[in-house]
Design a protein around this motif. Sequence first.
Motif, PDB file in Angstrom:
ATOM      1  N   VAL A  15       1.040  -0.699   0.087  1.00 22.36           N
ATOM      2  CA  VAL A  15       0.102   0.455  -0.205  1.00 22.36           C
ATOM      3  C   VAL A  15       1.521   1.528   0.026  1.00 22.36           C
ATOM      4  N   SER A  16       1.974   1.741   0.911  1.00 23.21           N
ATOM      5  CA  SER A  16       2.855   2.298   0.345  1.00 23.21           C
ATOM      6  C   SER A  16       3.554   2.511  -0.279  1.00 23.21           C
ATOM      7  N   ASN A  17       3.780   1.220  -1.403  1.00 24.68           N
ATOM      8  CA  ASN A  17       4.450   1.900  -3.372  1.00 24.68           C
ATOM      9  C   ASN A  17       3.676   2.441  -3.828  1.00 24.68           C
ATOM     10  N   ASN A  18       1.500   2.021  -2.979  1.00 21.37           N
ATOM     11  CA  ASN A  18       0.196   2.774  -4.342  1.00 21.37           C
ATOM     12  C   ASN A  18       0.792   4.528  -3.481  1.00 21.37           C
ATOM     13  N   TYR A  72      -7.191   5.109 -10.637  1.00 26.02           N
ATOM     14  CA  TYR A  72      -8.614   3.523  -9.609  1.00 26.02           C
ATOM     15  C   TYR A  72      -8.030   2.133  -9.439  1.00 26.02           C
ATOM     16  N   VAL A  73      -8.541   1.750 -10.889  1.00 25.13           N
ATOM     17  CA  VAL A  73      -8.087   1.336 -10.855  1.00 25.13           C
ATOM     18  C   VAL A  73      -7.267  -0.588 -11.341  1.00 25.13           C
ATOM     19  N   HIS A  74      -5.655   1.042 -10.765  1.00 29.32           N
ATOM     20  CA  HIS A  74      -4.347   0.601 -10.637  1.00 29.32           C
ATOM     21  C   HIS A  74      -4.381   0.533  -9.238  1.00 29.32           C
ATOM     22  N   ALA A  75      -4.846   1.848  -8.662  1.00 32.77           N
ATOM     23  CA  ALA A  75      -5.059   1.623  -6.884  1.00 32.77           C
ATOM     24  C   ALA A  75      -5.141   0.169  -6.212  1.00 32.77           C
ATOM     25  N   TYR A  76      -6.787   0.055  -6.752  1.00 39.18           N
ATOM     26  CA  TYR A  76      -7.361  -1.343  -6.094  1.00 39.18           C
ATOM     27  C   TYR A  76      -6.521  -2.599  -6.209  1.00 39.18           C
ATOM     28  N   ILE A  77      -6.158  -2.480  -7.351  1.00 40.06           N
ATOM     29  CA  ILE A  77      -5.586  -3.623  -8.010  1.00 40.06           C
ATOM     30  C   ILE A  77      -4.189  -3.662  -7.354  1.00 40.06           C
TER      31      ILE A  77
END
Length: 142
Positions: A58-61, A101-106
């Motif tokens: 999550v930090s990387n995101n 949003y899609v990228h973050a969700y994945i």
Amino acid sequence: MSGFEKLLLLITFAQVALTFGVLFYLGRLRLPLVQAGEVKVADIALHDGNWPEKSQQVSNNFNNQFQLPVLFYAAVAICFAVRFVPGIFLLCAFGFVLSRYVHAYIHCTTNRVYRRFYAYFAGLVLLTIGWIDLVIELMLVL
């Protein structure tokens, strides 16, 4: 303020909301780990590689929200500075933020790298097209 400017503002707020959402999620993951003593502050003070995998993911995101989106924010700032939002740019901006949003969700859930890459690449393509349109439109209009 024109309708296109209002829409671009909403799209930009959505990107900002995503960034804050990921940050708050990261805090929800990390704070209990430190409070429970599972992660020692001294172990993470200078190197964040000592967090558990999910927290690091999550930090990387969160860090990723300051890469391509910076180019998005720069384009938005230009649009507002010159008070002109091209229609194609607006569509690309919407698609770009949706791809984020899609990228973050994945990235924050399954972290399937190929799926994450496709979402990232789609955003990159949309952002590139948006920038090209913005440059051409501004050169023709101004």
